[in-house]
Each structure stands twice: as structure tokens, then as C-alpha cells.
Enzyme design. Structure first.
Site, PDB file in Angstrom:
ATOM      1  N   SER A 285       0.826  -1.209   0.000  1.00 33.32           N
ATOM      2  CA  SER A 285       0.000   0.000   0.000  1.00 33.32           C
ATOM      3  C   SER A 285       0.857   1.255   0.000  1.00 33.32           C
ATOM      4  O   SER A 285       1.967   1.268   0.555  1.00 33.32           O
ATOM      5  CB  SER A 285      -0.872  -0.012   1.260  1.00 33.32           C
ATOM      6  OG  SER A 285      -1.484   1.246   1.443  1.00 33.32           O
TER       7      SER A 285
ATOM      8  N   TYR B  92      -1.485   0.330  10.220  1.00 35.70           N
ATOM      9  CA  TYR B  92      -1.782  -0.381   8.965  1.00 35.70           C
ATOM     10  C   TYR B  92      -0.580  -0.272   8.016  1.00 35.70           C
ATOM     11  O   TYR B  92      -0.078  -1.277   7.497  1.00 35.70           O
ATOM     12  CB  TYR B  92      -3.041   0.199   8.312  1.00 35.70           C
ATOM     13  CG  TYR B  92      -3.216  -0.241   6.882  1.00 35.70           C
ATOM     14  CD1 TYR B  92      -3.564  -1.555   6.578  1.00 35.70           C
ATOM     15  CD2 TYR B  92      -3.011   0.651   5.819  1.00 35.70           C
ATOM     16  CE1 TYR B  92      -3.702  -1.971   5.260  1.00 35.70           C
ATOM     17  CE2 TYR B  92      -3.145   0.244   4.504  1.00 35.70           C
ATOM     18  CZ  TYR B  92      -3.491  -1.063   4.235  1.00 35.70           C
ATOM     19  OH  TYR B  92      -3.617  -1.468   2.920  1.00 35.70           O
TER      20      TYR B  92
ATOM     21  N   LYS C 165       2.287  -3.224   6.579  1.00 36.06           N
ATOM     22  CA  LYS C 165       2.651  -3.473   5.168  1.00 36.06           C
ATOM     23  C   LYS C 165       4.160  -3.319   4.986  1.00 36.06           C
ATOM     24  O   LYS C 165       4.791  -4.083   4.254  1.00 36.06           O
ATOM     25  CB  LYS C 165       1.876  -2.522   4.246  1.00 36.06           C
ATOM     26  CG  LYS C 165       0.378  -2.788   4.216  1.00 36.06           C
ATOM     27  CD  LYS C 165       0.056  -4.134   3.562  1.00 36.06           C
ATOM     28  CE  LYS C 165      -1.432  -4.428   3.530  1.00 36.06           C
ATOM     29  NZ  LYS C 165      -1.760  -5.720   2.912  1.00 36.06           N
TER      30      LYS C 165
HETATM   31  N1  UFG Z   1     -12.830  11.147   2.814  1.00 34.46           N
HETATM   32  C1  UFG Z   1     -13.774  12.109   3.108  1.00 34.46           C
HETATM   33  N2  UFG Z   1     -14.994  11.695   3.542  1.00 34.46           N
HETATM   34  C2  UFG Z   1     -15.313  10.386   3.715  1.00 34.46           C
HETATM   35  C3  UFG Z   1     -14.333   9.394   3.419  1.00 34.46           C
HETATM   36  C4  UFG Z   1     -13.105   9.822   2.967  1.00 34.46           C
HETATM   37  O1  UFG Z   1     -13.520  13.293   2.984  1.00 34.46           O
HETATM   38  O2  UFG Z   1     -16.439  10.092   4.130  1.00 34.46           O
HETATM   39  C5  UFG Z   1     -11.523  11.575   2.308  1.00 34.46           C
HETATM   40  C6  UFG Z   1     -10.374  11.111   3.174  1.00 34.46           C
HETATM   41  O3  UFG Z   1     -10.136  12.037   4.195  1.00 34.46           O
HETATM   42  C7  UFG Z   1      -9.253  11.010   2.143  1.00 34.46           C
HETATM   43  C8  UFG Z   1      -9.969  10.652   0.832  1.00 34.46           C
HETATM   44  O4  UFG Z   1     -11.337  10.976   1.048  1.00 34.46           O
HETATM   45  O5  UFG Z   1      -8.656  12.248   1.985  1.00 34.46           O
HETATM   46  C9  UFG Z   1      -9.860   9.187   0.484  1.00 34.46           C
HETATM   47  O6  UFG Z   1     -10.250   8.441   1.620  1.00 34.46           O
HETATM   48  P1  UFG Z   1     -10.480   6.856   1.575  1.00 34.46           P
HETATM   49  O7  UFG Z   1     -10.943   6.446   2.925  1.00 34.46           O
HETATM   50  O8  UFG Z   1     -11.347   6.513   0.414  1.00 34.46           O
HETATM   51  O9  UFG Z   1      -9.039   6.275   1.254  1.00 34.46           O
HETATM   52  P2  UFG Z   1      -7.654   6.538   2.004  1.00 34.46           P
HETATM   53  O10 UFG Z   1      -6.863   7.473   1.127  1.00 34.46           O
HETATM   54  O11 UFG Z   1      -7.840   6.933   3.410  1.00 34.46           O
HETATM   55  O12 UFG Z   1      -7.015   5.084   2.056  1.00 34.46           O
HETATM   56  C10 UFG Z   1      -6.927   4.247   0.940  1.00 34.46           C
HETATM   57  C11 UFG Z   1      -7.108   2.814   1.412  1.00 34.46           C
HETATM   58  C12 UFG Z   1      -5.991   2.405   2.325  1.00 34.46           C
HETATM   59  C13 UFG Z   1      -4.675   2.671   1.663  1.00 34.46           C
HETATM   60  C14 UFG Z   1      -4.570   4.069   1.170  1.00 34.46           C
HETATM   61  C15 UFG Z   1      -3.318   4.240   0.384  1.00 34.46           C
HETATM   62  O13 UFG Z   1      -8.333   2.683   2.101  1.00 34.46           O
HETATM   63  O14 UFG Z   1      -6.104   1.036   2.619  1.00 34.46           O
HETATM   64  O15 UFG Z   1      -5.686   4.389   0.330  1.00 34.46           O
HETATM   65  O16 UFG Z   1      -3.236   5.479  -0.183  1.00 34.46           O
HETATM   66  F1  UFG Z   1      -3.666   2.455   2.525  1.00 34.46           F
END
Ligand code: UFG
Length: 357
Positions: free
Chosen positions: A118, A142, A146
Site C-alpha cells: 500500500s 496499517y 505493510k
Molecule cells: N474522505 C472524506 N470523507 C469520507 C471518506 C473519505 O472526505 O467520508 C476523504 C479522506 O479524508 C481522504 C480521501 O477521502 O482524503 C480518500 O479516503 P479513503 O478512505 O477513500 O481512502 P484513504 O486514502 O484513506 O485510504 C486508501 C485505502 C488504504 C490505503 C490508502 C493508500 O483505504 O487502505 O488508500 O493510499 F492504505
């Protein structure tokens, strides 16, 4: 050569799409999954062997039965926020179980592994776009798990000759273009599915976690990569382990970033629906911007993503979202078991004679 590939976590989002790609490439995916988060209906291209990675005897039995040429390892805990509150579960499931898997591979003479890593291994990047040589500095357990697995695989390559490719995904998005499978987490925490739920009226609004970041509109930037492009990269990585000894790492992203607001606007445009938003405080552990440099995967693996834009990713995800909804409505339950009837899976017994030949 035996064309069987053991796919741990093959009932999950990325794993199931990789199974489809493996089958299309002439391999025989054999899914090993405890179904704690995965879905039986997502296993459509080969047998499902229910089991846990913490059960060495069960792993040995499945490896003996199918004699896979290689292993692809997706099974893991994935929610970064949950890893902060329950790190023990993450170290057990992600690190100890990866050790258990690789030890089983060694016992059974399997020396090729493609590992699901990741972008979380980088933490808050110092420079963008991120190359594989960027320092690793995860900001949550997490990402640390990894990183530990990558280190383990490096050491196992040097000492025992276990060949591996670790693929550092950025943000997996989209769904199978044929809408046979797609993303279905429960509970859902990922941005794009949450925005689609809001578009469908399942939730009154989408939370935007922070709009005071130093980005074009104040919201976080992510590099979204289509799950079918990820799947193609895994098949290329599998070939790579055949010709390249050692342990290798590759970024999988498109090198283009979208803000949270851009994602929401794109879902609005593609679906034609109204989507309410509510700005909330920043989510702990969120890096401001993540952007891959995918040059190494393109050059060394020959990876050529074909669904790089956010529009096509969201269009595919929305098609799957509506199909899943239609099937659930018809079945009167949140299930797509209809998928299983429509695309029947052979029984394990039907595979065993082939596996033993
Ligand atoms: N976000 C919001 N509102 C929400 C959900 C998410 O604003 O309801 C934002 C988060 O703050 C983030 C972006 O949208 O800035 C993407 O969030 P995600 O939860 O979709 O994904 P993440 O970037 O947090 O994480 C994902 C995977 C992880 C991985 C990571 C690697 O879920 O497992 O990408 O970049 F490690």
C-alpha cells in the site's frame, strides 16, 4: 506447468478482480479466504477454499491439493483508522499471518509471491510524485504492517530464495467493467462508495474530512487507480517473478490526483443526482496529498493502465452499485447471490482431478 495460483483474500474487492484477470490470462485462481470480510458471490472464477491464514495445517492441505505455481496474497485488515485503535489485530492478521503463509509456501516448495502492499507505507510524503525510493514512514499501524511484510519478503528472498513482488496500491477505485463484481465493504469507509450511497439517497450527505489543506480547493488529493488496472498489474507481476529473482516493489497509481471535492463533483455529473456535503474536521492520519510515480511499473512490468481517468472509474463503480442494488432489491436482502447463479462456479471436486494431474 501447473496453472493454479493460490489467491488469499480472493473473495475481497481487489482479490476478486485479480481472479477474473488470472482466469482470462489462462491461470486457475484458487481462492483461500475466511470470508470474514470477503463475499462468497465474488468468487466466480475458481474454487473457494474456506480457511484462515493462522491455520498452517489447512494451508498445507490446500497447497498439497492444488500444487499452485505461485501465491497472490490479499488477505489483510485494511482500515487505517481501525489500525490505530486496534493495532494488535493488524499485527496479528497482517504480519503474523503473512509469516504463516510464506512459511507454508516454503514447506510446500512454492517460491513465487505477489503481495498486496500500500501507499500507506510512505506516510506523509516529503516530495511528490512518490517514487519507490521515497523514505518509508507510515503514519498508522496499517502502513507499518505493510512495511514489515515488505521487509520480511526482502529477507526471505535473500535467505531462502522466495521471489516476490510487492505492489503499493494508491487508492483502488472503479469496478469490473462487466459489473460482475465490485466494491462492497461493510461498514463502508471509502470515499467513492460513500459518495455513491449519498447519490442513491442511502445517506443524507457526505462528510468532507477537512477543507483547510494546502491543495487547490482545501480538500485532500488522492491518486485513484482502477481495480481492473490493478488486476492487470498483478498478472504482469506474476510473470515478473518467473524471470526476476529477489524481492521487488512497485507503485500502482496513475500519477494524477483528484481532490475530495472533485470526486464528489464527478459523481454528481456521472449520476445526475444531488449530493449533500458537510465539512467536518480533518480525519486523523490522513496525508494531505498522495500521488504516485508509476514509471517503474510501466518500465519493468510493462504495465499500461487503460482506465486511468476518474470519469471511467466512477462510471464503472456506479454501474456496479446499481446492479448490486437491483439484485439486492429482487432478493429482498443485501446479497448478490444472484451473481453466483448467473456465473456458476465449478465445485471444488470438479477441480481436484485437474489439480492432481
Ligand atoms: N474522505 C472524506 N470523507 C469520507 C471518506 C473519505 O472526505 O467520508 C476523504 C479522506 O479524508 C481522504 C480521501 O477521502 O482524503 C480518500 O479516503 P479513503 O478512505 O477513500 O481512502 P484513504 O486514502 O484513506 O485510504 C486508501 C485505502 C488504504 C490505503 C490508502 C493508500 O483505504 O487502505 O488508500 O493510499 F492504505
Amino acid at each position: 506447468m501447473n496453472r493454479a495460483v493460490l489467491v488469499t483474500g480472493g473473495a475481497g474487492f481487489v482479490g476478486s478482480h485479480v481472479c477474473k484477470a488470472l482466469a482470462q490470462a489462462g491461470f486457475q485462481p484458487v481462492v483461500y479466504d475466511n470470508l470474514s470480510r470477503g463475499h462468497r458471490w465474488a468468487v466466480q472464477w475458481g474454487p473457494l477454499e474456506e480457511g484462515d491464514l493462522a491455520q498452517p495445517a489447512r494451508l498445507d492441505q490446500v497447497m498439497r491439493d492444488y500444487r499452485p505455481a505461485a501465491v497472490m496474497h490479499f488477505a489483510s485488515s485494511i482500515e487505517a483508522g481501525e489500525s490505530v485503535t486496534d493495532p494488535a489485530a493488524f499485527y496479528a492478521n497482517n504480519v503474523c499471518n503473512t509469516l504463516s503463509l510464506v512459511q507454508a509456501m516454503r514447506r510446500n516448495g512454492i517460491d513465487r509471491l505477489v503481495f498486496s502492499s500500500s501507499a500507506a507505507v510512505y506516510g506523509n510524503p516529503a516530495t511528490l510524485p512518490i517514487t519507490e525510493s521515497h523514505a518509508l514512514s507510515p503514519v498508522n499501524p496499517y502502513g507499518a504492517t505493510k512495511q514489515f511484510c515488505e521487509v520480511m519478503l526482502r529477507d526471505f528472498a535473500a535467505a531462502y530464495g522466495v521471489r516476490s513482488v510487492s505492489l503499493r496500491y494508491f487508492n483502488a477505485a472503479g469496478a469490473d467493467p462487466d459489473a460482475q463484481i465490485g466494491e462492497a465493504h461493510d461498514p463502508e469507509t471509502h470515499l467513492i462508495p460513500l459518495v455513491m450511497q449519498a447519490a442513491a439517497g442511502d445517506r443524507p450527505f457526505v462528510s468532507i474530512y477537512g477543507d483547510d489543506y494546502p491543495t487547490s480547493d482545501g480538500t485532500c488529493v488522492r491518486d485513484y487507480v482502477h481495480v481492473s488496472d490493478l488486476a492487470a498489474a498483478h498478472c504482469l507481476a506474476l510473470d515478473y517473478t518467473e524471470r526476476a529473482p529477489g524481492a521487488h516493489v512497485f507503485n500502482l497509481g496513475n500519477g494524477s490526483g483528484y481532490t475530495v471535492r472533485e470526486v464528489i463533483d464527478t459523481v454528481r455529473r456521472i449520476t445526475g443526482r444531488t449530493i449533500g456535503v458537510r465539512v467536518e474536521p480533518r480525519r486523523p492520519g490522513d496525508p494531505c496529498s498522495l500521488l504516485a510515480d508509476p514509471g517503474r511499473a510501466k518500465e519493468w512490468l510493462g504495465w499500461a493502465p487503460s482506465r486511468a481517468g476518474l470519469d471511467v472509474q466512477i462510471a464503472d463503480a456506479w454501474r456496479w452499485f446499481k446492479r448490486r442494488r437491483a439484485l439486492s432489491d429482487r432478493n429482498g436482502a443485501a446479497t448478490t447471490d444472484d451473481n453466483v447463479r448467473r456465473f456458476p462456479v465449478k465445485t471444488v471436486a470438479e477441480y481436484r482431478p485437474w489439480a492432481a494431474s
